[in-house]
Enzyme design. Structure first.
Site, PDB file in Angstrom:
ATOM      1  N   GLU A  91       0.829  -1.199   0.000  1.00 55.56           N
ATOM      2  CA  GLU A  91       0.000   0.000   0.000  1.00 55.56           C
ATOM      3  C   GLU A  91       0.867   1.254   0.000  1.00 55.56           C
ATOM      4  OE1 GLU A  91      -4.215  -1.242   1.987  1.00 55.56           O
ATOM      5  OE2 GLU A  91      -2.647  -0.681   3.417  1.00 55.56           O
ATOM      6  N   CYS A 331      -1.069   6.790  10.382  1.00 51.58           N
ATOM      7  CA  CYS A 331       0.136   6.177  10.934  1.00 51.58           C
ATOM      8  C   CYS A 331      -0.162   4.810  11.546  1.00 51.58           C
ATOM      9  CB  CYS A 331       0.709   7.109  11.994  1.00 51.58           C
ATOM     10  SG  CYS A 331       2.229   6.512  12.743  1.00 51.58           S
TER      11      CYS A 331
END
EC number: 2.1.1.192
Length: 340
Positions: A91, A331
């Site tokens: 990704e 994150c």
């Protein structure tokens, strides 16, 4: 056959000359790939048919296949799921802010570090990405989102410094004026902390920015959330940062994920101040994102208290405004996955 995206400029010149093509042909091909986003030799019309055929026999241009693209309804953050040539998936993320686009790119399929708060390590580690697989994420993001990437952070899946050689070569290609032409100070390498590689990065002379994912201020706590800390202590990490700054003079970003009633106490903030004393740093305080059910976000007052202690002691910091949380693009939320 070789993937053209694996090769730096000098390597391409040598490869082209080896098959009888002049140096200026390299510039022509690179202009098609990096500027015009053309990835088939047959469409490179300022090359003769013979040259196009020759290139097709000797090289290929390997872009990842787009399996899925999710766009945040909150802030336009875009997450891409790519399939690589061998069927593995990675990704990448595009972040939008103040007219600039930052690409967050991966360096490994999965991650061997296995931080407790990060989704990537939960899916295991498969392999390092090649140089071309790193660089091609930028090209594929620009192609599929119709945007121009201005900043790059090596902060996607994987630990960049455990794929050191390929990351270094990819940085050179991102910065090369004939390739992606991204300014060197617009490139950031984020690491959980491999001391000898932090020093090697400084000695490389590339002068990219460095971000250290610290997340805890004692070995006792850091061991619990970052298994690699049992090999490299907090003290060793801070020493490597001091060496890095001696060599480069660059300020370092410290990433600090805050976990409720674990590392968000005033004594943690005070210890962080002591650790960073004498270093030029900027601290990003990051409320933990939902990945592991045993970890929870701190209360707002705990966040502000932590920030206030740092600022009162002269440390510049901010509570990071997270992007892409509604599409699991923030994150610690990237993972190796397949479409169902």
């Amino acid at each position: 056959m070789k993937n053209i995206l694996d090769l730096k400029y000098e390597e391409l010149v040598n490869e082209f000359q080896r098959i009888g093509l002049e140096k200026y042909r390299v510039d022509q091909v690179l202009n098609w790939i990096y500027k015009k986003k053309v990835f088939e030799f047959e469409k490179m019309t300022n090359l003769s048919k013979e040259h196009r055929k020759l290139l097709s026999e000797k090289f290929f241009i390997d872009l990842p296949k787009l399996l899925d693209m999710q766009i945040s309804k909150i802030d336009k953050t875009t997450k891409f799921l790519w399939e690589l040539r061998d069927g593995n998936t990675i990704e990448s993320v595009a972040l939008f802010h103040s007219g600039r686009v930052t690409a967050c790119i991966s360096t490994q399929v999965g991650c061997p570090v296995k931080c407790e708060f990060c989704a990537t390590g939960q899916s295991g580690f498969v392999r390092n990405l090649t140089v071309g697989e790193i660089v091609s994420q930028i090209l594929a993001i620009e192609l599929n989102r119709k945007i121009k990437v201005g900043n790059v952070v090596y902060m996607g899946m994987g630990e960049p410094l455990l794929n050191f050689e390929n990351v270094i070569d990819s940085i050179k290609m991102l910065n090369d004026k004939k390739m992606l032409n991204i300014g060197i100070r617009r490139i950031t390498v984020s690491t959980v902390g491999i001391p000898e590689k932090i020093i090697a990065l400084a000695e490389s002379g590339l002068n990219v920015k460095l971000a250290l994912s610290l997340h805890a201020v004692t070995d006792y706590k850091r061991d619990q959330i970052i298994p690699l800390n049992k090999k490299y202590s907090v003290e060793e990490l801070i020493y490597s940062l001091r060496k890095y700054q001696e060599i480069t003079g660059n300020r370092v970003t410290i990433e600090y994920i805050l976990i409720r009633e674990f590392n968000d106490y005033p004594e943690d903030a005070i210890r962080l101040v002591e650790l960073l004393r004498g270093l030029s740093v900027y601290v990003n305080l990051i409320p933990i994102n939902p990945v592991n059910p045993k970890f929870h976000r701190p209360n707002r007052w705990a966040l502000e208290r932590f920030k206030e202690i740092l600022e009162k002691n002269g440390i510049e910091c901010e509570i990071r405004k997270e992007k892409g949380t509604d599409i699991d693009a923030a994150c610690g939320q990237l993972r190796r996955r397949k479409l169902r």
